[in-house]
Design a protein around this motif. Structure first.
Motif, short mmCIF file in Angstrom:
data_model
loop_
_atom_site.label_atom_id
_atom_site.label_comp_id
_atom_site.label_asym_id
_atom_site.label_seq_id
_atom_site.Cartn_x
_atom_site.Cartn_y
_atom_site.Cartn_z
N LYS A 1 0.95 -1.14 0.06
CA LYS A 1 -0.09 0.03 0.06
C LYS A 1 0.95 1.42 -0.03
O LYS A 1 0.37 2.50 -0.60
CB LYS A 1 -1.08 0.11 1.23
N LYS A 2 1.71 1.30 0.65
CA LYS A 2 2.92 2.35 0.64
C LYS A 2 3.52 2.62 -0.49
O LYS A 2 3.59 3.61 -0.97
CB LYS A 2 4.07 2.14 1.92
N ILE A 3 3.64 1.67 -1.47
CA ILE A 3 4.31 1.64 -2.52
C ILE A 3 3.40 2.01 -3.68
O ILE A 3 3.98 3.05 -4.15
CB ILE A 3 4.93 0.25 -3.00
N CYS A 4 2.10 1.94 -3.33
CA CYS A 4 1.08 2.32 -4.17
C CYS A 4 0.87 3.81 -3.91
O CYS A 4 0.81 4.66 -5.09
CB CYS A 4 -0.21 1.54 -4.05
N ARG A 5 1.16 4.27 -2.72
CA ARG A 5 0.83 5.52 -2.25
C ARG A 5 2.03 6.28 -2.87
O ARG A 5 1.70 7.36 -3.69
CB ARG A 5 0.83 5.68 -1.06
N ASP A 6 3.22 5.97 -2.76
CA ASP A 6 4.47 6.54 -3.31
C ASP A 6 4.60 6.71 -4.78
O ASP A 6 4.90 7.62 -5.16
CB ASP A 6 5.86 5.94 -2.86
N ALA A 7 4.05 5.85 -5.53
CA ALA A 7 3.80 5.82 -6.72
C ALA A 7 3.06 6.90 -7.14
O ALA A 7 3.31 7.52 -8.07
CB ALA A 7 3.55 4.62 -7.45
N ARG A 8 1.99 6.99 -6.42
CA ARG A 8 1.03 8.06 -7.00
C ARG A 8 1.55 9.54 -6.70
O ARG A 8 1.17 10.44 -7.26
CB ARG A 8 -0.26 7.96 -6.29
N GLN A 9 2.43 9.66 -5.53
CA GLN A 9 3.02 10.87 -5.54
C GLN A 9 3.96 11.20 -6.45
O GLN A 9 4.06 12.36 -6.97
CB GLN A 9 3.53 11.17 -4.21
N LYS A 10 4.76 10.20 -7.05
CA LYS A 10 5.85 10.36 -8.18
C LYS A 10 5.08 10.63 -9.57
O LYS A 10 5.49 11.48 -10.22
CB LYS A 10 6.67 9.14 -8.23
N TRP A 11 4.06 9.77 -9.77
CA TRP A 11 3.39 10.10 -10.94
C TRP A 11 1.94 10.17 -10.72
O TRP A 11 1.12 9.31 -10.72
CB TRP A 11 3.13 8.91 -11.89
N PRO A 12 1.47 11.65 -10.45
CA PRO A 12 0.10 11.92 -10.11
C PRO A 12 -1.11 11.60 -11.04
O PRO A 12 -2.29 11.25 -10.71
CB PRO A 12 0.25 13.38 -9.83
N SER A 13 -0.52 11.15 -12.36
CA SER A 13 -1.80 10.91 -13.36
C SER A 13 -2.07 9.20 -13.36
O SER A 13 -3.09 9.02 -13.99
CB SER A 13 -1.09 11.20 -14.76
N VAL A 14 -1.38 8.82 -12.52
CA VAL A 14 -1.42 7.18 -12.53
C VAL A 14 -2.84 7.23 -12.01
O VAL A 14 -3.26 7.62 -10.91
CB VAL A 14 -0.71 6.33 -11.53
N LYS A 15 -3.84 6.10 -12.52
CA LYS A 15 -5.15 6.13 -12.23
C LYS A 15 -5.22 4.57 -11.22
O LYS A 15 -5.44 4.84 -9.89
CB LYS A 15 -6.15 5.71 -13.31
N PRO B 1 -2.84 7.91 -18.16
CA PRO B 1 -3.57 8.58 -19.47
C PRO B 1 -2.50 8.27 -20.69
O PRO B 1 -2.86 8.07 -21.67
CB PRO B 1 -3.63 9.93 -19.21
N HIS B 2 -1.19 8.28 -20.18
CA HIS B 2 -0.08 8.16 -21.43
C HIS B 2 0.69 7.05 -20.80
O HIS B 2 1.04 6.82 -19.60
CB HIS B 2 0.54 9.30 -21.57
N ARG B 3 1.52 6.53 -21.76
CA ARG B 3 2.34 5.27 -21.40
C ARG B 3 3.77 5.49 -20.51
O ARG B 3 4.03 4.60 -19.71
CB ARG B 3 3.10 4.61 -22.67
N ALA B 4 4.24 6.67 -20.65
CA ALA B 4 5.53 6.70 -19.72
C ALA B 4 5.19 6.77 -18.39
O ALA B 4 6.17 6.16 -17.63
CB ALA B 4 6.00 8.53 -20.17
N GLU B 5 4.14 7.44 -17.88
CA GLU B 5 3.93 7.28 -16.27
C GLU B 5 3.62 5.79 -15.96
O GLU B 5 3.92 5.50 -14.88
CB GLU B 5 2.65 8.23 -16.10
N SER B 6 2.71 5.21 -16.79
CA SER B 6 2.55 3.90 -16.39
C SER B 6 3.70 2.91 -16.56
O SER B 6 3.83 2.07 -15.32
CB SER B 6 1.37 3.11 -17.17
N LEU B 7 4.56 3.06 -17.46
CA LEU B 7 5.72 2.27 -17.72
C LEU B 7 6.66 2.72 -16.37
O LEU B 7 7.29 1.77 -15.70
CB LEU B 7 6.48 2.33 -18.83
N GLU B 8 6.95 3.71 -16.06
CA GLU B 8 7.87 4.36 -14.92
C GLU B 8 7.34 3.86 -13.57
O GLU B 8 8.00 3.30 -12.84
CB GLU B 8 7.98 5.75 -14.89
#
Length: 155
Positions: free
Chosen positions: A69-83, A108-115
């Motif tokens: 859950k922390k990893i998911c939270r941190d990913a959203r902070q780094k890439w705010p567009s992650v859904k 919305p776009h590939r760069a954020e989801s890949l990263e």
């Protein structure tokens, strides 16, 4: 789909049953996202010249779920567009070619989801209390992730 009903969600599951790529990828699909990125970690049949017959995973489940859950939270902070983010990890015996872990991220776009997918798997291996035992033909070995923070700090 009403976008207000499609709020960002995390789907975290640790289970002993076979993992499904279709199930995990479908969890993160969103009408406002044009990208779904996946990482699938599978059991290979060899390691450093030894024949691997299967893997076995153990976890401190409640702590592992909290860390994911922390990893998911941190990913959203780094890439705010992650859904949406899905992290499914198998426990117990994992035969050759089957998935040990599947991570899916939509954006919305590939760069954020890949990263974000790369961040999630690398951080999971470094921080989450899930242990892997490789079973060979005549022996076994508990494997330490090179990324594992707590194991490396004791050396």
């Amino acid at each position: 789909m009403d976008e207000s009903k499609d709020l960002p969600k995390d789907f975290i599951k640790l289970k002993s049953e076979k993992l499904s790529v279709d199930e995990v990828s479908e969890l993160v699909i969103s009408p406002c996202c044009g990208a779904v990125s996946l990482f699938i970690g599978t059991t290979r049949n060899n390691f450093e010249g030894k024949k691997v017959t299967h893997l076995e995973y153990e976890a401190y489940t409640s702590m592992a779920e909290t860390e994911i859950k922390k990893i998911c939270r941190d990913a959203r902070q780094k890439w705010p567009s992650v859904k949406h983010i899905a992290v499914h990890h198998r426990l117990g015996v994992v035969p050759i070619t089957e998935a040990s872990v599947i991570i899916a991220v939509s954006s919305p776009h590939r760069a954020e989801s890949l990263e974000a997918v790369m961040y999630c798997i690398n951080t999971l291996k470094a921080c989450v209390p899930i242990w892997k035992k490789e079973i060979y033909e005549d022996e076994y070995s508990w494997k330490e992730n090179k990324e594992c923070l707590w194991a490396n700090s004791e050396k």
